[in-house]
Scaffold this active site. Structure first.
Site, PDB file in Angstrom:
ATOM      1  N   LYS A   1      91.145 -27.470 -11.183  1.00 31.71           N
ATOM      2  CA  LYS A   1      92.352 -27.937 -11.196  1.00 31.71           C
ATOM      3  C   LYS A   1      93.602 -26.894 -11.107  1.00 31.71           C
ATOM      4  O   LYS A   1      93.294 -25.755 -11.951  1.00 31.71           O
ATOM      5  CB  LYS A   1      92.407 -28.633 -12.676  1.00 31.71           C
ATOM      6  CG  LYS A   1      91.615 -29.946 -12.521  1.00 31.71           C
ATOM      7  CD  LYS A   1      91.900 -30.921 -11.763  1.00 31.71           C
ATOM      8  CE  LYS A   1      90.815 -32.302 -12.183  1.00 31.71           C
ATOM      9  NZ  LYS A   1      91.103 -33.305 -11.190  1.00 31.71           N
TER      10      LYS A   1
ATOM     11  N   ASP B   1      92.727 -29.012  -6.963  1.00 33.16           N
ATOM     12  CA  ASP B   1      93.303 -30.209  -7.224  1.00 33.16           C
ATOM     13  C   ASP B   1      94.808 -30.242  -8.176  1.00 33.16           C
ATOM     14  O   ASP B   1      94.591 -29.573  -9.308  1.00 33.16           O
ATOM     15  CB  ASP B   1      92.292 -31.095  -7.813  1.00 33.16           C
ATOM     16  CG  ASP B   1      92.848 -32.558  -7.844  1.00 33.16           C
ATOM     17  OD1 ASP B   1      93.961 -32.764  -7.833  1.00 33.16           O
ATOM     18  OD2 ASP B   1      92.083 -33.437  -8.591  1.00 33.16           O
TER      19      ASP B   1
ATOM     20  N   GLU C   1      94.190 -30.870  -2.955  1.00 35.50           N
ATOM     21  CA  GLU C   1      94.245 -32.337  -3.522  1.00 35.50           C
ATOM     22  C   GLU C   1      95.301 -32.679  -4.136  1.00 35.50           C
ATOM     23  O   GLU C   1      95.865 -31.948  -5.036  1.00 35.50           O
ATOM     24  CB  GLU C   1      92.792 -32.459  -4.148  1.00 35.50           C
ATOM     25  CG  GLU C   1      92.573 -33.762  -4.695  1.00 35.50           C
ATOM     26  CD  GLU C   1      91.178 -34.158  -5.353  1.00 35.50           C
ATOM     27  OE1 GLU C   1      91.054 -34.895  -5.937  1.00 35.50           O
ATOM     28  OE2 GLU C   1      90.492 -33.183  -5.181  1.00 35.50           O
TER      29      GLU C   1
ATOM     30  N   GLU D   1      92.464 -40.934  -4.176  1.00 38.30           N
ATOM     31  CA  GLU D   1      92.383 -41.346  -5.416  1.00 38.30           C
ATOM     32  C   GLU D   1      93.274 -42.105  -6.025  1.00 38.30           C
ATOM     33  O   GLU D   1      93.140 -43.094  -6.870  1.00 38.30           O
ATOM     34  CB  GLU D   1      91.693 -40.460  -6.381  1.00 38.30           C
ATOM     35  CG  GLU D   1      93.040 -39.645  -6.953  1.00 38.30           C
ATOM     36  CD  GLU D   1      92.460 -38.684  -7.942  1.00 38.30           C
ATOM     37  OE1 GLU D   1      92.580 -38.950  -9.322  1.00 38.30           O
ATOM     38  OE2 GLU D   1      92.062 -37.603  -7.690  1.00 38.30           O
TER      39      GLU D   1
ATOM     40  N   ASP E   1      88.337 -44.189  -3.379  1.00 36.67           N
ATOM     41  CA  ASP E   1      87.824 -44.420  -4.635  1.00 36.67           C
ATOM     42  C   ASP E   1      87.486 -46.018  -4.577  1.00 36.67           C
ATOM     43  O   ASP E   1      88.416 -46.790  -4.327  1.00 36.67           O
ATOM     44  CB  ASP E   1      88.589 -44.411  -5.831  1.00 36.67           C
ATOM     45  CG  ASP E   1      88.243 -44.666  -7.045  1.00 36.67           C
ATOM     46  OD1 ASP E   1      87.450 -45.648  -7.227  1.00 36.67           O
ATOM     47  OD2 ASP E   1      88.057 -43.664  -7.990  1.00 36.67           O
TER      48      ASP E   1
ATOM     49  N   HIS F   1      86.383 -40.067  -4.565  1.00 43.45           N
ATOM     50  CA  HIS F   1      86.819 -39.729  -5.819  1.00 43.45           C
ATOM     51  C   HIS F   1      85.809 -40.157  -6.920  1.00 43.45           C
ATOM     52  O   HIS F   1      85.928 -41.588  -6.969  1.00 43.45           O
ATOM     53  CB  HIS F   1      88.262 -40.109  -5.985  1.00 43.45           C
ATOM     54  CG  HIS F   1      88.736 -40.044  -7.666  1.00 43.45           C
ATOM     55  ND1 HIS F   1      88.823 -41.048  -8.469  1.00 43.45           N
ATOM     56  CD2 HIS F   1      88.959 -38.761  -8.319  1.00 43.45           C
ATOM     57  CE1 HIS F   1      89.253 -40.680  -9.566  1.00 43.45           C
ATOM     58  NE2 HIS F   1      89.548 -39.278  -9.485  1.00 43.45           N
TER      59      HIS F   1
END
Length: 362
Positions: free
Chosen positions: A168, A197, A223, A249, A272, A299
């Protein structure tokens, strides 16, 4: 008989297994909406959707008050027709998260029924491309973890033969994000994939800056750098960086994915099944991505997505975030760093309904 005789829904809260944080939020709990559909021949299918802390009761109300009554008396085999019927009944609230989550819980239950009736696992009935899919780890990459924690987790995943890890990003200073990525890259070498992400935390200017700082360390993708409805911003960013842009997502309809792909705004599709409205639209998105020569890396929901990613030729990765172990009797099978799709009839999730009942929200 394949006629639907009952359709019920419930809401259960499943605690997270460990602290999970990103640049904009914490994963508080999984509000899990389960739908069970029974047919006249005694077969039962179970489907589900989720939120990460709010809105579950709204999804439940939409199901109970508006959607589930439309199923009784219908033929459960007509999955596409039933999806379209329910979608038409909710036009005043589409396209949106609550409606898509409700549709997903129903659609997944219908696919569970379809597979059970055919005696086939989901991965085969949905396409049957292969049974195993490469795996990458997200659990060891949350934003609150230290750089040393990231390195330890990445090395463990590498020793286990996993294809990659996700980190992240979105720290207060770009230099900190870049240093964390540099440390992990140095620890695992050039061959392992490192996904990054940002969880929609950036502006276009900050995303351009962040991408430039991350690029020397070889991230496999960047992401959700921007808000999900900023298609033009993602297109501008994609044109400015060599890092592939990943989205999906936070998209809630198949046509939103088409817009991203046609605009060159993303080349990694993270659809997702719960958020896009179920397995039926998930497969449509996957095939649309294939026509654009784009890979699908779904996701979350690894217990379901392993079968869907295995079903299609462009399903490239499964994301490892365990969340259902407290309410299921089986776990995701991992073999030599790859996720293995269940070979039993149905969607492959063996729910522990006693455990679900213990967590049911009144």
């Amino acid at each position: 008989m394949t006629t639907i005789t009952t359709a019920t829904a419930l809401l259960a809260d499943i605690a997270v297994e460990k602290d999970r944080t990103d640049a904009v939020q914490a994963f508080v709990k999984q509000e899990t909406i389960l739908v069970q559909i029974t047919t006249g021949d005694g077969l039962r299918g179970t489907g589900y959707a989720y939120t990460i802390g709010t809105g579950g009761s709204s999804v439940l109300a939409l199901l109970r008050e508006h959607l589930l009554p439309l199923l009784v008396g219908a033929d459960a085999r007509n999955v596409e027709a039933l999806w379209q019927r329910l979608f038409a009944a909710t036009r005043a609230t589409t396209t949106g998260a609550i409606t898509s989550l409700a549709l997903a819980a129903v659609d997944t239950a219908l696919w569970d029924l379809r597979c059970r009736r055919a005696g086939e696992p989901l991965w085969r009935l949905a396409g049957g491309h292969r049974q195993e899919v490469p795996l990458y780890d997200t659990e060891g990459g949350w934003l609150h973890l230290s750089t040393d924690d990231l390195v330890r987790s990445a090395r463990a995943a590498q020793r286990a033969g996993w294809a990659g890890v996700k980190i992240k990003v979105g720290k207060p200073h770009v230099a900190e994000d870049a240093e964390r990525l540099r440390a992990v890259r140095e620890a695992v070498g050039p061959a392992m994939h490192i996904m990054t992400d940002a969880n929609q935390s950036q502006t276009i200017s900050s995303a351009l800056h962040l991408a430039a700082a991350l690029e020397p360390h070889g991230p496999y993708w960047f992401e959700e750098p921007l808000p999900a409805d900023d298609v033009s911003g993602h297109a501008r960013l994609a044109a400015a960086t060599r890092i592939p842009i990943a989205v999906g997502e936070s998209l809630y309809s198949a046509m939103q994915f088409r817009t991203y792909l046609e605009s060159g705004a993303a080349s990694v599709v993270q659809v997702d099944a719960a958020r896009v409205g179920g397995i039926t639209p998930w497969l449509k998105v996957a095939h649309t991505a294939e026509s654009h020569n784009a890979m699908v890396c779904p996701h979350f929901l690894m217990e379901l997505h392993v079968s869907l990613a295995a079903a299609v030729p462009n399903g490239m990765f499964v994301e490892y975030i365990p969340q259902l172990r407290a309410v299921t009797r089986t776990e995701l099978t991992v073999r030599d760093g790859r996720a293995v799709a269940p070979d039993v009839p149905g969607i492959g999730i063996d729910w522990d309904m006693d455990a679900i009942d213990d967590r049911r929200v009144a």
